[in-house]
Design a protein around this motif. Structure first.
Motif, PDB file in Angstrom:
ATOM      1  N   SER A   1       0.863  -1.178   0.000  1.00 37.83           N
ATOM      2  CA  SER A   1       0.000   0.000   0.000  1.00 37.83           C
ATOM      3  C   SER A   1       0.898   1.224   0.000  1.00 37.83           C
ATOM      4  O   SER A   1       1.637   1.460   0.959  1.00 37.83           O
ATOM      5  N   THR A   2       0.838   1.986  -1.086  1.00 33.46           N
ATOM      6  CA  THR A   2       1.740   3.127  -1.242  1.00 33.46           C
ATOM      7  C   THR A   2       1.073   4.450  -0.891  1.00 33.46           C
ATOM      8  O   THR A   2       1.729   5.493  -0.947  1.00 33.46           O
ATOM      9  N   HIS A   3      -0.229   4.436  -0.576  1.00 32.36           N
ATOM     10  CA  HIS A   3      -0.963   5.652  -0.212  1.00 32.36           C
ATOM     11  C   HIS A   3      -0.787   6.726  -1.296  1.00 32.36           C
ATOM     12  O   HIS A   3      -0.389   7.859  -1.017  1.00 32.36           O
ATOM     13  N   THR A   4      -1.097   6.319  -2.524  1.00 33.66           N
ATOM     14  CA  THR A   4      -0.902   7.189  -3.683  1.00 33.66           C
ATOM     15  C   THR A   4      -2.234   7.475  -4.364  1.00 33.66           C
ATOM     16  O   THR A   4      -3.053   6.575  -4.551  1.00 33.66           O
ATOM     17  N   ASN A   5      -2.445   8.725  -4.766  1.00 31.36           N
ATOM     18  CA  ASN A   5      -3.623   9.094  -5.537  1.00 31.36           C
ATOM     19  C   ASN A   5      -3.362   8.946  -7.031  1.00 31.36           C
ATOM     20  O   ASN A   5      -2.206   8.817  -7.468  1.00 31.36           O
ATOM     21  N   LEU A   6      -4.419   9.018  -7.830  1.00 33.97           N
ATOM     22  CA  LEU A   6      -4.311   8.738  -9.251  1.00 33.97           C
ATOM     23  C   LEU A   6      -4.005   9.977 -10.091  1.00 33.97           C
ATOM     24  O   LEU A   6      -3.269   9.887 -11.072  1.00 33.97           O
ATOM     25  N   VAL A   7      -4.554  11.111  -9.742  1.00 37.09           N
ATOM     26  CA  VAL A   7      -4.401  12.299 -10.576  1.00 37.09           C
ATOM     27  C   VAL A   7      -3.039  12.948 -10.389  1.00 37.09           C
ATOM     28  O   VAL A   7      -2.393  13.361 -11.361  1.00 37.09           O
TER      29      VAL A   7
ATOM     30  N   ASP B   1       2.662   9.716  -8.292  1.00 36.84           N
ATOM     31  CA  ASP B   1       3.731   9.256  -9.170  1.00 36.84           C
ATOM     32  C   ASP B   1       3.276   8.048  -9.969  1.00 36.84           C
ATOM     33  O   ASP B   1       2.809   7.042  -9.405  1.00 36.84           O
ATOM     34  N   LEU B   2       3.412   8.107 -11.297  1.00 35.74           N
ATOM     35  CA  LEU B   2       2.909   7.037 -12.155  1.00 35.74           C
ATOM     36  C   LEU B   2       3.633   5.719 -11.920  1.00 35.74           C
ATOM     37  O   LEU B   2       3.016   4.641 -11.991  1.00 35.74           O
ATOM     38  N   GLU B   3       4.915   5.771 -11.646  1.00 37.69           N
ATOM     39  CA  GLU B   3       5.655   4.535 -11.397  1.00 37.69           C
ATOM     40  C   GLU B   3       5.150   3.852 -10.126  1.00 37.69           C
ATOM     41  O   GLU B   3       5.093   2.625 -10.053  1.00 37.69           O
ATOM     42  N   THR B   4       4.768   4.644  -9.131  1.00 37.64           N
ATOM     43  CA  THR B   4       4.227   4.074  -7.900  1.00 37.64           C
ATOM     44  C   THR B   4       2.857   3.459  -8.153  1.00 37.64           C
ATOM     45  O   THR B   4       2.541   2.385  -7.640  1.00 37.64           O
ATOM     46  N   ILE B   5       2.055   4.137  -8.976  1.00 37.17           N
ATOM     47  CA  ILE B   5       0.744   3.591  -9.335  1.00 37.17           C
ATOM     48  C   ILE B   5       0.922   2.271 -10.087  1.00 37.17           C
ATOM     49  O   ILE B   5       0.210   1.291  -9.833  1.00 37.17           O
ATOM     50  N   ARG B   6       1.879   2.234 -10.997  1.00 30.98           N
ATOM     51  CA  ARG B   6       2.143   0.991 -11.736  1.00 30.98           C
ATOM     52  C   ARG B   6       2.615  -0.118 -10.793  1.00 30.98           C
ATOM     53  O   ARG B   6       2.280  -1.291 -10.999  1.00 30.98           O
ATOM     54  N   LEU B   7       3.378   0.241  -9.774  1.00 32.14           N
ATOM     55  CA  LEU B   7       3.834  -0.759  -8.814  1.00 32.14           C
ATOM     56  C   LEU B   7       2.647  -1.394  -8.098  1.00 32.14           C
ATOM     57  O   LEU B   7       2.636  -2.615  -7.863  1.00 32.14           O
TER      58      LEU B   7
ATOM     59  N   ALA C   1      -6.876   1.173  -4.228  1.00 33.04           N
ATOM     60  CA  ALA C   1      -8.264   0.804  -4.511  1.00 33.04           C
ATOM     61  C   ALA C   1      -8.419   0.342  -5.952  1.00 33.04           C
ATOM     62  O   ALA C   1      -9.109  -0.654  -6.225  1.00 33.04           O
ATOM     63  N   ALA C   2      -7.799   1.051  -6.882  1.00 37.22           N
ATOM     64  CA  ALA C   2      -7.901   0.667  -8.290  1.00 37.22           C
ATOM     65  C   ALA C   2      -7.278  -0.706  -8.529  1.00 37.22           C
ATOM     66  O   ALA C   2      -7.828  -1.544  -9.278  1.00 37.22           O
ATOM     67  N   ALA C   3      -6.135  -0.957  -7.898  1.00 38.13           N
ATOM     68  CA  ALA C   3      -5.469  -2.249  -8.075  1.00 38.13           C
ATOM     69  C   ALA C   3      -6.279  -3.379  -7.462  1.00 38.13           C
ATOM     70  O   ALA C   3      -6.365  -4.480  -8.025  1.00 38.13           O
ATOM     71  N   LYS C   4      -6.889  -3.127  -6.315  1.00 38.98           N
ATOM     72  CA  LYS C   4      -7.707  -4.160  -5.676  1.00 38.98           C
ATOM     73  C   LYS C   4      -9.004  -4.391  -6.450  1.00 38.98           C
ATOM     74  O   LYS C   4      -9.517  -5.523  -6.493  1.00 38.98           O
ATOM     75  N   ALA C   5      -9.559  -3.343  -7.051  1.00 35.98           N
ATOM     76  CA  ALA C   5     -10.737  -3.531  -7.902  1.00 35.98           C
ATOM     77  C   ALA C   5     -10.390  -4.404  -9.104  1.00 35.98           C
ATOM     78  O   ALA C   5     -11.164  -5.287  -9.504  1.00 35.98           O
ATOM     79  N   ALA C   6      -9.219  -4.165  -9.676  1.00 30.07           N
ATOM     80  CA  ALA C   6      -8.760  -4.998 -10.787  1.00 30.07           C
ATOM     81  C   ALA C   6      -8.555  -6.441 -10.338  1.00 30.07           C
ATOM     82  O   ALA C   6      -8.887  -7.395 -11.061  1.00 30.07           O
ATOM     83  N   ALA C   7      -8.027  -6.620  -9.130  1.00 34.53           N
ATOM     84  CA  ALA C   7      -7.811  -7.978  -8.609  1.00 34.53           C
ATOM     85  C   ALA C   7      -9.132  -8.683  -8.345  1.00 34.53           C
ATOM     86  O   ALA C   7      -9.218  -9.917  -8.480  1.00 34.53           O
ATOM     87  N   TRP C   8     -10.165  -7.940  -7.947  1.00 35.20           N
ATOM     88  CA  TRP C   8     -11.488  -8.542  -7.778  1.00 35.20           C
ATOM     89  C   TRP C   8     -12.021  -9.047  -9.121  1.00 35.20           C
ATOM     90  O   TRP C   8     -12.501 -10.186  -9.233  1.00 35.20           O
ATOM     91  N   SER C   9     -11.929  -8.208 -10.151  1.00 40.33           N
ATOM     92  CA  SER C   9     -12.376  -8.628 -11.474  1.00 40.33           C
ATOM     93  C   SER C   9     -11.572  -9.823 -11.962  1.00 40.33           C
ATOM     94  O   SER C   9     -12.114 -10.770 -12.543  1.00 40.33           O
ATOM     95  N   LEU C  10     -10.269  -9.787 -11.727  1.00 34.68           N
ATOM     96  CA  LEU C  10      -9.411 -10.923 -12.064  1.00 34.68           C
ATOM     97  C   LEU C  10      -9.911 -12.194 -11.385  1.00 34.68           C
ATOM     98  O   LEU C  10      -9.984 -13.264 -12.015  1.00 34.68           O
ATOM     99  N   THR C  11     -10.237 -12.076 -10.108  1.00 35.73           N
ATOM    100  CA  THR C  11     -10.698 -13.239  -9.343  1.00 35.73           C
ATOM    101  C   THR C  11     -11.950 -13.836  -9.964  1.00 35.73           C
ATOM    102  O   THR C  11     -12.068 -15.060 -10.116  1.00 35.73           O
ATOM    103  N   ASN C  12     -12.897 -12.979 -10.343  1.00 40.83           N
ATOM    104  CA  ASN C  12     -14.122 -13.463 -10.972  1.00 40.83           C
ATOM    105  C   ASN C  12     -13.834 -14.123 -12.309  1.00 40.83           C
ATOM    106  O   ASN C  12     -14.446 -15.141 -12.667  1.00 40.83           O
ATOM    107  N   GLY C  13     -12.887 -13.545 -13.062  1.00 39.08           N
ATOM    108  CA  GLY C  13     -12.578 -14.096 -14.380  1.00 39.08           C
ATOM    109  C   GLY C  13     -11.875 -15.442 -14.317  1.00 39.08           C
ATOM    110  O   GLY C  13     -12.280 -16.399 -14.998  1.00 39.08           O
ATOM    111  N   VAL C  14     -10.828 -15.537 -13.504  1.00 37.92           N
ATOM    112  CA  VAL C  14     -10.093 -16.807 -13.456  1.00 37.92           C
ATOM    113  C   VAL C  14     -10.938 -17.900 -12.819  1.00 37.92           C
ATOM    114  O   VAL C  14     -10.749 -19.094 -13.124  1.00 37.92           O
ATOM    115  N   ARG C  15     -11.887 -17.521 -11.960  1.00 42.67           N
ATOM    116  CA  ARG C  15     -12.789 -18.532 -11.379  1.00 42.67           C
ATOM    117  C   ARG C  15     -13.548 -19.256 -12.481  1.00 42.67           C
ATOM    118  O   ARG C  15     -13.706 -20.494 -12.443  1.00 42.67           O
ATOM    119  N   LEU C  16     -14.024 -18.499 -13.454  1.00 53.31           N
ATOM    120  CA  LEU C  16     -14.750 -19.115 -14.574  1.00 53.31           C
ATOM    121  C   LEU C  16     -13.827 -19.984 -15.415  1.00 53.31           C
ATOM    122  O   LEU C  16     -14.205 -21.085 -15.837  1.00 53.31           O
TER     123      LEU C  16
END
Length: 235
Positions: A81-87, A90-96, A143-158
């Motif tokens: 958890s890097t405590h980083t905002n999106l707007v 730092d983009l490299e931190t968001i990518r991490l 939050a964005a990364a965890k939302a993506a991980a939730w969608s990932l979880t639903n997808g790989v489950r199928l």
């Protein structure tokens, strides 16, 4: 899926929830636990087999999968958890954040899916968060990364249902770990998180909501988002 007799691999097992996973898996009768971390020397749990693993490094993932060929229970717990905002963050931190929670988790699943299939299907536990379902100013990359991980979880489950692999997502608010030491408010005991997760796997649950906050946030998705975000927008 039964925990007793299973062969489990836990990412991020050197502290927090991951450490409790490794400890309680042994306590509940797992026949072997691979406890992994970027620095395996920091793992101090008697009875585990330690492995060096950095989930943000595809080569490290492949090496772990080549060693742990008997796994039938994969616990994707490692995170940051890097405590980083999106707007303005730092983009490299968001990518991490995304490289860890989305691509790192996906890399683990892609590498271990054939292992699980060979060993009868087994189960995958993805440690997610109530922030999979809401955003928080000051921590929006997480939050964005965890939302993506939730969608990932639903997808790989199928996709993995065809090989009889159970995929369970585990959601909670705050656990009493180093990652959220500076946050105030109620915190769940990490051991209780693990017990709920393992009980959920044995019950064949697709999702485990550890606390009331997670249940509240998920229920809010069916309502007007202004009910949830309104006070924050006007402050």
């Amino acid at each position: 899926m039964k925990v007793s007799g299973s062969v489990a691999l836990v990412t991020g097992a050197n502290r927090g929830i991951g450490r409790q996973f490794a400890r309680l898996l042994l306590e509940r009768g797992a026949s072997k636990v691979y406890a992994t971390a970027r620095n395996p020397e920091s793992i101090d749990i008697p009875g585990v087999q330690t492995l060096r693993l950095d989930i943000a490094d595809p080569a490290s993932i492949e090496e772990a999968a080549s060693v742990a060929t008997d796994v039938d229970l994969l616990i994707n717990n490692a995170g940051i958890s890097t405590h980083t905002n999106l707007v303005t963050g730092d983009l490299e931190t968001i990518r991490l954040e995304m490289d860890t929670h989305f691509y790192g988790t996906l890399g683990m699943i892609r590498a271990f899916a054939p292992v699980l299939a060979t060993n009868g299907g087994g189960a995958i536990v993805n440690m997610l968060s109530a922030t999979s379902w809401f955003s928080h100013d000051g921590d929006n990359a997480y939050a964005a990364a965890k939302a993506a991980a939730w969608s990932l979880t639903n997808g790989v489950r199928l996709e993995l249902g065809k090989q009889k692999t159970l995929v369970t997502g585990v959601f909670l608010g705050l656990a009493d770990t180093d990652m959220v030491a500076d946050f105030e408010g109620p915190k769940v005991d990490p051991a209780d998180v693990v017990r709920a997760a393992l009980d959920g796997v044995e019950a064949g649950k697709l999702e485990v909501l550890v606390d009331e906050w997670s249940a509240h946030v998920k229920a809010s998705l069916a309502r007007d988002p202004f009910e949830f975000y309104g006070p924050s927008l006007s402050s």
